[in-house]
Scaffold this motif. Structure first.
Motif, PDB file in Angstrom:
ATOM      1  N   ALA A 113       1.081  -0.892   0.003  1.00 23.91           N
ATOM      2  CA  ALA A 113      -0.043  -0.299  -0.056  1.00 23.91           C
ATOM      3  C   ALA A 113       0.448   1.138   0.302  1.00 23.91           C
ATOM      4  CB  ALA A 113      -0.412  -0.102   1.063  1.00 23.91           C
ATOM      5  N   LEU A 114      -0.234   2.132  -0.419  1.00 24.92           N
ATOM      6  CA  LEU A 114       1.372   3.579  -0.696  1.00 24.92           C
ATOM      7  C   LEU A 114       0.609   4.363   0.717  1.00 24.92           C
ATOM      8  CD1 LEU A 114       0.665   4.210  -5.031  1.00 24.92           C
ATOM      9  CD2 LEU A 114       2.555   3.139  -3.138  1.00 24.92           C
ATOM     10  N   ASP A 115       1.783   4.465   1.204  1.00 23.48           N
ATOM     11  CA  ASP A 115       0.793   5.709   2.703  1.00 23.48           C
ATOM     12  C   ASP A 115       0.952   7.163   2.073  1.00 23.48           C
ATOM     13  OD1 ASP A 115       1.026   6.690   5.200  1.00 23.48           O
ATOM     14  OD2 ASP A 115       1.957   5.115   5.942  1.00 23.48           O
ATOM     15  N   MET A 116       0.589   7.462   2.623  1.00 24.60           N
ATOM     16  CA  MET A 116       0.006   9.677   2.109  1.00 24.60           C
ATOM     17  C   MET A 116       0.763  10.451   3.007  1.00 24.60           C
ATOM     18  SD  MET A 116       0.098   9.338  -1.827  1.00 24.60           S
ATOM     19  CE  MET A 116       0.948   8.269  -0.989  1.00 24.60           C
ATOM     20  N   GLY A 117       0.512   9.349   4.450  1.00 19.02           N
ATOM     21  CA  GLY A 117       0.337  10.206   5.665  1.00 19.02           C
ATOM     22  C   GLY A 117      -0.584  11.215   5.981  1.00 19.02           C
ATOM     23  N   ASN A 118      -0.434  12.762   5.688  1.00 19.44           N
ATOM     24  CA  ASN A 118      -1.076  13.591   5.648  1.00 19.44           C
ATOM     25  C   ASN A 118      -1.412  14.417   4.474  1.00 19.44           C
ATOM     26  OD1 ASN A 118      -1.879  16.914   7.118  1.00 19.44           O
ATOM     27  ND2 ASN A 118      -2.991  15.613   7.474  1.00 19.44           N
ATOM     28  N   SER A 119      -1.005  13.575   3.097  1.00 20.05           N
ATOM     29  CA  SER A 119      -0.806  14.432   2.465  1.00 20.05           C
ATOM     30  C   SER A 119      -2.027  14.309   1.108  1.00 20.05           C
ATOM     31  CB  SER A 119       0.848  14.322   1.250  1.00 20.05           C
ATOM     32  OG  SER A 119       0.328  15.430   0.129  1.00 20.05           O
ATOM     33  N   GLY A 120      -3.075  15.664   1.430  1.00 18.56           N
ATOM     34  CA  GLY A 120      -4.356  15.152  -0.276  1.00 18.56           C
ATOM     35  C   GLY A 120      -3.623  15.346  -1.452  1.00 18.56           C
ATOM     36  N   THR A 121      -2.355  16.286  -1.458  1.00 13.20           N
ATOM     37  CA  THR A 121      -1.994  17.163  -2.545  1.00 13.20           C
ATOM     38  C   THR A 121      -1.122  15.363  -3.475  1.00 13.20           C
ATOM     39  OG1 THR A 121      -1.134  18.719  -2.144  1.00 13.20           O
ATOM     40  CG2 THR A 121      -0.521  18.059  -4.099  1.00 13.20           C
ATOM     41  N   SER A 122      -0.665  14.551  -2.185  1.00  9.53           N
ATOM     42  CA  SER A 122       0.025  12.983  -2.898  1.00  9.53           C
ATOM     43  C   SER A 122      -0.894  12.388  -3.141  1.00  9.53           C
ATOM     44  CB  SER A 122       0.850  13.089  -1.891  1.00  9.53           C
ATOM     45  OG  SER A 122       1.684  13.771  -1.102  1.00  9.53           O
ATOM     46  N   THR A 123      -1.965  12.561  -2.728  1.00 10.61           N
ATOM     47  CA  THR A 123      -3.168  10.986  -2.452  1.00 10.61           C
ATOM     48  C   THR A 123      -3.981  11.543  -4.132  1.00 10.61           C
ATOM     49  OG1 THR A 123      -3.642  10.932  -0.299  1.00 10.61           O
ATOM     50  CG2 THR A 123      -4.959  10.123  -2.026  1.00 10.61           C
ATOM     51  N   ARG A 124      -4.271  12.673  -4.363  1.00 14.44           N
ATOM     52  CA  ARG A 124      -4.771  13.161  -5.718  1.00 14.44           C
ATOM     53  C   ARG A 124      -3.809  13.103  -6.822  1.00 14.44           C
ATOM     54  NH1 ARG A 124      -7.624  17.037  -1.683  1.00 14.44           N
ATOM     55  NH2 ARG A 124      -9.969  15.991  -1.085  1.00 14.44           N
ATOM     56  N   LEU A 125      -2.770  13.374  -6.691  1.00 21.60           N
ATOM     57  CA  LEU A 125      -2.102  13.799  -8.005  1.00 21.60           C
ATOM     58  C   LEU A 125      -1.485  12.094  -8.577  1.00 21.60           C
ATOM     59  CD1 LEU A 125      -3.011  16.394  -7.331  1.00 21.60           C
ATOM     60  CD2 LEU A 125      -0.079  16.845  -8.306  1.00 21.60           C
ATOM     61  N   LEU A 126      -0.748  11.544  -7.624  1.00 21.26           N
ATOM     62  CA  LEU A 126      -1.367  10.125  -7.990  1.00 21.26           C
ATOM     63  C   LEU A 126      -1.772   9.721  -8.503  1.00 21.26           C
ATOM     64  CD1 LEU A 126       1.477   9.653  -4.746  1.00 21.26           C
ATOM     65  CD2 LEU A 126       2.163   9.763  -7.299  1.00 21.26           C
ATOM     66  N   MET A 127      -3.074   9.010  -7.885  1.00 19.66           N
ATOM     67  CA  MET A 127      -4.322   9.119  -8.517  1.00 19.66           C
ATOM     68  C   MET A 127      -4.249   9.045 -10.025  1.00 19.66           C
ATOM     69  SD  MET A 127      -6.514   8.719  -4.814  1.00 19.66           S
ATOM     70  CE  MET A 127      -8.573   8.074  -5.958  1.00 19.66           C
ATOM     71  N   GLY A 128      -4.344  10.523  -9.932  1.00 16.22           N
ATOM     72  CA  GLY A 128      -3.810  10.904 -11.326  1.00 16.22           C
ATOM     73  C   GLY A 128      -2.693  10.270 -12.480  1.00 16.22           C
ATOM     74  N   LEU A 129      -1.861   9.757 -11.646  1.00 14.90           N
ATOM     75  CA  LEU A 129      -0.595   9.371 -12.573  1.00 14.90           C
ATOM     76  C   LEU A 129      -0.954   7.851 -12.741  1.00 14.90           C
ATOM     77  CD1 LEU A 129       2.733   9.671 -10.598  1.00 14.90           C
ATOM     78  CD2 LEU A 129       1.790  10.670 -13.607  1.00 14.90           C
ATOM     79  N   VAL A 130      -2.156   7.204 -11.534  1.00 11.38           N
ATOM     80  CA  VAL A 130      -2.313   5.152 -11.688  1.00 11.38           C
ATOM     81  C   VAL A 130      -3.489   5.437 -12.684  1.00 11.38           C
ATOM     82  CG1 VAL A 130      -2.731   3.210 -10.787  1.00 11.38           C
ATOM     83  CG2 VAL A 130      -1.179   5.072  -9.457  1.00 11.38           C
ATOM     84  N   ALA A 131      -4.012   5.962 -12.903  1.00 10.80           N
ATOM     85  CA  ALA A 131      -5.471   6.252 -13.758  1.00 10.80           C
ATOM     86  C   ALA A 131      -5.270   5.602 -14.720  1.00 10.80           C
ATOM     87  CB  ALA A 131      -6.478   7.904 -13.392  1.00 10.80           C
ATOM     88  N   SER A 132      -3.900   6.154 -16.012  1.00  8.84           N
ATOM     89  CA  SER A 132      -3.718   5.507 -17.072  1.00  8.84           C
ATOM     90  C   SER A 132      -2.684   4.622 -17.191  1.00  8.84           C
ATOM     91  CB  SER A 132      -3.530   7.166 -17.638  1.00  8.84           C
ATOM     92  OG  SER A 132      -2.338   8.042 -17.275  1.00  8.84           O
ATOM     93  N   HIS A 133      -2.259   3.804 -15.828  1.00 10.76           N
ATOM     94  CA  HIS A 133      -1.303   3.400 -15.942  1.00 10.76           C
ATOM     95  C   HIS A 133      -2.060   1.840 -16.067  1.00 10.76           C
ATOM     96  CE1 HIS A 133       1.217   6.417 -15.519  1.00 10.76           C
ATOM     97  NE2 HIS A 133       2.135   5.375 -16.191  1.00 10.76           N
ATOM     98  N   GLY A 134      -1.492   0.250 -16.297  1.00 11.78           N
ATOM     99  CA  GLY A 134      -2.420  -0.826 -16.367  1.00 11.78           C
ATOM    100  C   GLY A 134      -1.661  -1.342 -14.948  1.00 11.78           C
ATOM    101  N   ILE A 135      -2.359  -0.859 -14.109  1.00 14.96           N
ATOM    102  CA  ILE A 135      -1.324  -1.356 -12.292  1.00 14.96           C
ATOM    103  C   ILE A 135      -2.764  -1.883 -11.323  1.00 14.96           C
ATOM    104  CG2 ILE A 135       0.961  -0.973 -12.713  1.00 14.96           C
ATOM    105  CD1 ILE A 135       0.582   1.541 -11.189  1.00 14.96           C
ATOM    106  N   THR A 136      -2.328  -1.557 -10.627  1.00 18.94           N
ATOM    107  CA  THR A 136      -3.530  -1.690  -8.458  1.00 18.94           C
ATOM    108  C   THR A 136      -2.299  -1.092  -7.804  1.00 18.94           C
ATOM    109  OG1 THR A 136      -5.061  -3.724  -9.882  1.00 18.94           O
ATOM    110  CG2 THR A 136      -4.787  -2.914  -7.841  1.00 18.94           C
ATOM    111  N   ALA A 137      -3.197  -0.141  -7.013  1.00 17.03           N
ATOM    112  CA  ALA A 137      -2.224   0.667  -6.658  1.00 17.03           C
ATOM    113  C   ALA A 137      -3.584   0.426  -5.260  1.00 17.03           C
ATOM    114  CB  ALA A 137      -1.632   1.845  -6.371  1.00 17.03           C
ATOM    115  N   THR A 138      -2.863   1.419  -3.945  1.00 15.22           N
ATOM    116  CA  THR A 138      -4.218   1.295  -3.010  1.00 15.22           C
ATOM    117  C   THR A 138      -3.420   1.887  -2.064  1.00 15.22           C
ATOM    118  OG1 THR A 138      -4.849  -1.215  -2.376  1.00 15.22           O
ATOM    119  CG2 THR A 138      -4.602  -0.169  -0.678  1.00 15.22           C
ATOM    120  N   PHE A 139      -4.443   3.049  -1.700  1.00 17.49           N
ATOM    121  CA  PHE A 139      -3.456   4.289  -0.623  1.00 17.49           C
ATOM    122  C   PHE A 139      -4.596   4.258   1.147  1.00 17.49           C
ATOM    123  CE2 PHE A 139      -3.499   5.445  -5.205  1.00 17.49           C
ATOM    124  CZ  PHE A 139      -2.340   6.061  -5.447  1.00 17.49           C
TER     125      PHE A 139
END
Length: 464
Positions: A113-139
């Protein structure tokens, strides 16, 4: 770097003598996040100077490592060595980070799992990156981040083909699976949010065709500036009514860049307001980013009567930068245009402190977004201001504050910060203009964005 546990907790800030000196604040958090992400997707080596090494940005770095990036911090102790796996991201002793990117489309399946700590920016932007890659990620994130809604990002990213399993209320923890190839999106932002805009644009990098974002109310434009700097085919059209239409051609090939991160205007806000409020003060804050989409607080404080002079104005890496000379001033109450909110959304808590010390009443409206930040910043600030002797009326979308007329605030506490770094720093500033000091229940969250905050105030003469 100061660790999360270096700040005493609770901590009391007491009335300060005149503040003086010249200081520099940490690098801009928004630009730091984006510089790591885009460098990791470029082909070749990028160099980033002045990166904010706070916990939020390091959460981004850790997530990129988990998706194939190699992040090493070079130091004399290890002789410049480090581990290598995928994209190579390392930091020199002089504070310059070197990033060898994996290319657009090159992110790998994270094994944990990707531990985002307190960072909303990390979470939302990285979700954008993952959205067009053929991978699965847990935040996953801390208690504060896990209360923040993610539907504003999951809804548009679902349209590009990503799928989500979220906790109740569209909150973390959540698991997403990206789509490759993804579907290009034509999207009008229902709320002013640079994070949502950026997530869609980042998804568009690895999507065939044209991604189009319509922004009725302009928000911070660091993503657009930096994407163009890295060589993305991106255009911005500004219509007569101020609406911005951003188009991005997908399947981009990003070119490595040398980036100099300016000082964060959201961090500069705290010594700036402190210098205005503590009688006899004059403080210079060097190398502050002055992007027009982030400069709302400076405009507001000047309208209140604050003396803030910009000197040595220049452009660094496509971003306007300058030094601020701030002189203690008598402030007056204000009723700012709600349309200003996106240009100072993170600075409202400390603006409320300035208003608490002003002559007359201040009325702030149009701040619905503050309800869904690291805490409900309207409710948390209203409660804290009352606790230190300020007369406050909480509104559904804002707050009314009766100023003290320049008189010291009574003080008190402990103030419940709700794990919110900007609440903690705002009440620390309030403590500098109080009779009895202000006690903050937990200063540790400050490490997410401003690890050197207390030391910087002490350098200027503050008492903590």
């Amino acid at each position: 770097m100061t660790s999360h546990n270096d700040q005493p907790s609770p901590m009391t800030f007491t009335a300060a003598p005149a503040l003086s000196g010249s200081v520099a604040v940490p690098g801009d958090k928004s630009i730091s996040h984006r510089s790591l992400m885009l460098s990791a997707l470029a082909v070749g080596e990028s160099r980033v100077e002045g990166l904010l090494e706070g916990e939020d940005v390091l959460a981004t770095a850790a997530a990129l490592r988990a998706m194939g990036a190699k992040i090493t911090k070079v130091s004399a102790a290890d002789g410049g060595g480090g581990r290598a796996m995928g994209a190579d991201i390392r930091r020199d002793d002089d504070g310059i980070w070197h990033i060898h990117g994996v290319g657009v489309g090159g992110l790998l399946q994270p094994q944990e799992a990707l531990d985002m700590g307190n960072s909303g920016t990390s979470t939302r932007l990285l979700m954008g990156l993952v959205a067009s890659h053929g991978i699965t990620a847990t935040f996953v994130g801390d208690a504060s981040l896990s209360k923040r809604p993610m539907a504003r990002v999951t809804e548009p990213l679902s349209r590009v083909g990503a799928s989500f399993t979220t906790s109740p209320g569209d909150r973390l923890p959540l698991t997403m699976t990206g789509a490759c190839p993804a579907v290009p999106l034509d999207y009008t932002l229902p709320v002013a949010s640079a994070q949502v805009k950026s997530a869609i644009l980042l998804a568009g990098l690895n999507t065939p065709g044209i991604t189009r974002v319509v922004e009725p109310i302009p928000t911070r434009d660091h993503s657009e500036r930096m994407l163009k700097g890295f060589g993305a085919d991106l255009e911005v059209e500004v219509q007569a009514d101020g609406t911005r239409i951003i188009t991005l051609k997908g399947e981009a090939e990003l070119k490595p860049q040398n980036i100099v991160v300016p000082g964060d205007p959201s961090s500069a806000a705290f010594p700036m307001v402190a210098a205005l409020l503590v009688p006899g003060s004059q403080v210079t804050i060097a190398n502050v980013g002055l992007n027009a989409t982030r400069a709302g607080l400076i405009d507001l404080l000047r309208e209140m009567g604050g003396s803030i002079e910009i000197i040595n104005a220049r452009e660094v890496g496509g971003e306007p930068v300058g030094d601020l000379v701030v002189t203690a001033s008598a402030l007056n109450g204000v009723e700012p245009d709600p349309a200003r909110a996106p240009s100072m959304i993170d600075e409202y808590p400390v603006a409320f402190v300035a208003a608490a010390f002003a002559h007359g009443r201040s009325i702030f409206r149009g701040l619905d977004e503050l309800r869904v930040k690291e805490s409900d910043r309207i409710a948390t600030m209203a409660t804290g201001l009352r606790a230190i002797g300020v007369t406050v009326e909480e509104l559904e979308d804002g707050i009314i504050i009766e100023g003290s007329g320049g008189q010291p605030l009574p003080g008190g506490g402990p103030i419940a910060t709700r794990l919110d770094h900007r609440i903690a720093m705002s009440f620390a500033v309030a403590g500098l203009v109080s009779r009895d000091g202000v006690t903050i229940d937990d200063m540790r969250p400050v490490a997410t964005s401003f690890p050197t905050f207390t030391a910087l105030l002490q350098t200027l003469g503050a008492i903590a």
